[in-house]
Design an enzyme around this catalytic site. Structure first.
Site, PDB file in Angstrom:
ATOM      1  N   HIS A 178      -3.899  -4.933  -0.298  1.00  0.00           N
ATOM      2  CA  HIS A 178      -3.483  -5.489   0.987  1.00  0.00           C
ATOM      3  C   HIS A 178      -3.581  -7.010   0.955  1.00  0.00           C
ATOM      4  O   HIS A 178      -4.662  -7.548   1.187  1.00  0.00           O
ATOM      5  CB  HIS A 178      -4.373  -4.930   2.102  1.00  0.00           C
ATOM      6  CG  HIS A 178      -4.108  -3.499   2.404  1.00  0.00           C
ATOM      7  ND1 HIS A 178      -3.179  -3.106   3.334  1.00  0.00           N
ATOM      8  CD2 HIS A 178      -4.610  -2.368   1.881  1.00  0.00           C
ATOM      9  CE1 HIS A 178      -3.130  -1.783   3.381  1.00  0.00           C
ATOM     10  NE2 HIS A 178      -3.990  -1.310   2.505  1.00  0.00           N
ATOM     11  N   CYS A 183       0.833  -1.210   0.000  1.00  0.00           N
ATOM     12  CA  CYS A 183       0.000   0.000   0.000  1.00  0.00           C
ATOM     13  C   CYS A 183       0.865   1.256   0.000  1.00  0.00           C
ATOM     14  O   CYS A 183       1.530   1.545  -0.988  1.00  0.00           O
ATOM     15  CB  CYS A 183      -0.995  -0.026   1.153  1.00  0.00           C
ATOM     16  SG  CYS A 183      -2.315   1.194   0.961  1.00  0.00           S
ATOM     17  N   GLU A 242      -2.646  -8.987   3.129  1.00  0.00           N
ATOM     18  CA  GLU A 242      -2.989  -9.449   4.484  1.00  0.00           C
ATOM     19  C   GLU A 242      -4.478  -9.289   4.789  1.00  0.00           C
ATOM     20  O   GLU A 242      -4.963  -9.773   5.799  1.00  0.00           O
ATOM     21  CB  GLU A 242      -2.135  -8.701   5.524  1.00  0.00           C
ATOM     22  CG  GLU A 242      -2.571  -7.283   5.879  1.00  0.00           C
ATOM     23  CD  GLU A 242      -2.181  -6.208   4.848  1.00  0.00           C
ATOM     24  OE1 GLU A 242      -1.723  -6.585   3.747  1.00  0.00           O
ATOM     25  OE2 GLU A 242      -2.347  -5.019   5.154  1.00  0.00           O
TER      26      GLU A 242
END
Lengths: 192, 251
Positions: A174, A76, A176
């Site tokens: 992202h 990001c 994650e």
């Protein structure tokens, strides 16, 4: 050991949790020796470009990150700071990637927030990525397409969803926060 | 193509989920972390946790729950309910929440929106607006879980929230909430066209068609519901499949 670079912006806990779920030991640190010793380095973040850059410079982490030889993954804001310049705060960035970071044009819904597709995949990071798979984005600035673009996303206009140069990898989305699809991308990086 | 998001909302009291019908009369619908994991498996795009605990130990309990949720799930989630200071927000975000939702505290202290946005980015701040259609035809903002009217007009408050740094608006129609009669199309359309940040439609979902309607007839980026998901009336995979057939982009 996986080092996750600690800095003042955003939710780093999520990255740490995701790495641990994949079974890798990791530490969140801004200690230069620990970062240099790590097998892989993750440079995450959400937040604001200028204040993040000031924070990194104060700790000499900007030079450290650029000097690394092990695989590095920017996420990001991490991706944006690895570009040449960001319109956010008119910030000079690392220049690892030959792209400028610009604000999405006015009149559209910004941030680009939610799940979107990827195209033109050109990296082992995306091994196993299906045609209909999506990943989670949240950002108001985007990196232009450039020679180091390894995945493209389309929102308002096409932009770099992921980039790579030598040992430096980065994703605008992202991993994650992108469910099992994102976990697979993160796992591909951790297995490099 | 950017997908329309489907967001289950989990009302939390002392670490467990509850759901109010028209904001009164609570029913227990299970353990928060287990329910969250189930929703992730089913294909929820994000989750919202709304804490309605009113005890002094609230913050500690909530922070602990956020930590457990963040360890267990791999999609974004928002936490709201009684977050009234920058310190509250910091604790919740550091525990692993992606976004903070502000409601009453933003009306009482609009600077809080800016304060959190400056520190963590606009995308971290969700402005939750409970809105009610008054007899004079105005949609007005209510606070304290819908118990207290304010002099704020919904459209004005949404625009001010955007200006002050909110990254998203969660718009709940009190007239529709708990009725299963569909989302409030008119105010959702007005708000989503008046701002350039994502708007989450909330309140009134009762059927598959209601979701298609709100995405077709408004600029909403996401739709939120609680009881229809908790009690299995509309399984998320069924909803996603239906929306795909209706040519609405979903994950």
């Amino acid at each position: 050991m996986i080092a996750i670079i600690k800095y003042n912006a955003g939710n780093i806990t999520s990255v740490e949790n995701a790495v641990r779920r994949l079974g890798y030991p990791c530490l969140v640190t801004d200690d230069i020796d620990e970062i240099l010793r790590a097998d892989k380095v993750i440079f995450p973040g959400v937040g604001e470009a200028k204040s993040a850059m000031i924070y990194l410079k104060e700790r000499e982490l900007d030079d450290v990150i650029q000097s690394l030889h092990q695989p590095v993954l920017g996420i990001c804001l991490g991706l944006q700071l690895m570009c040449s310049h960001s319109e956010e705060g008119d910030t000079a960035c690392f220049g690892i990637f030959d792209a400028r970071v610009k604000k999405f044009p006015p009149g559209e819904i910004v941030p680009h927030m939610g799940w979107n597709n990827l195209s033109d995949l050109r990296s082992p990071l995306f091994a196993g990525f299906g045609k209909e798979d999506t990943v989670y984005f949240v950002h108001s600035y985007y990196a232009e397409l450039c020679a180091q673009t390894i995945a493209t996303c389309n929102y308002i206009l096409p932009f770099s969803a992921a980039m790579q140069r030598d040992n430096f990898y980065a994703t605008q989305f992202h991993p994650e926060k992108s469910g099992s699809v994102g976990e697979n991308i993160l796992h591909n990086f951790l297995r490099l | 193509m950017l997908k329309k998001r489907i967001i289950p909302c989990l009302d939390i009291k002392e670490g467990r989920t509850v759901k109010g019908v028209n904001f009164v009369g609570l029913r227990d619908a299970g353990d928060a972390v287990e329910l969250a994991k189930r929703y992730v498996q089913e294909g929820a795009d994000e989750l919202v946790f709304l804490d309605i605990t009113a005890t002094v130990e609230k913050r500690k309990t909530l922070t602990e729950l956020v930590r457990r949720v963040a360890e267990a799930i791999n999609i974004p989630f928002t936490v709201g309910g009684g977050i009234s200071t920058l310190e509250d927000a910091q604790a919740i975000i550091r525990a692993g929440a992606d976004k903070i939702s502000l409601n009453t505290s933003a009306v009482d202290n609009p600077e809080l929106i800016t304060g959190i946005a400056d520190q963590f980015g606009n995308q971290c701040v969700v402005l939750a607006i409970d809105t009610k259609l008054e007899e004079n035809g105005e949609w007005m903002v209510y606070v304290h879980g819908g118990r207290t009217p304010t002099p704020l007009r919904t459209l004005d408050w949404a625009k001010e929230g955007e200006k002050r740094g909110a990254g998203e608006i969660l718009l709940t129609s009190m007239n529709n909430d708990g009725t299963k009669s569909g989302f409030a199309i008119d105010i959702t359309r007005s708000v989503s066209e008046a701002v350039n940040i994502p708007v989450i439609a909330s309140g009134g979902a009762g059927s598959l068609e209601h979701f298609a309607d709100v995405f077709r007839e408004t600029r909403a980026s996401a739709a939120l519901a609680a009881s229809i998901f908790h009690f299995g009336e509309i399984p998320i995979p069924t909803l996603k499949h239906y929306l795909q057939e209706q040519k609405i982009p979903v994950r």
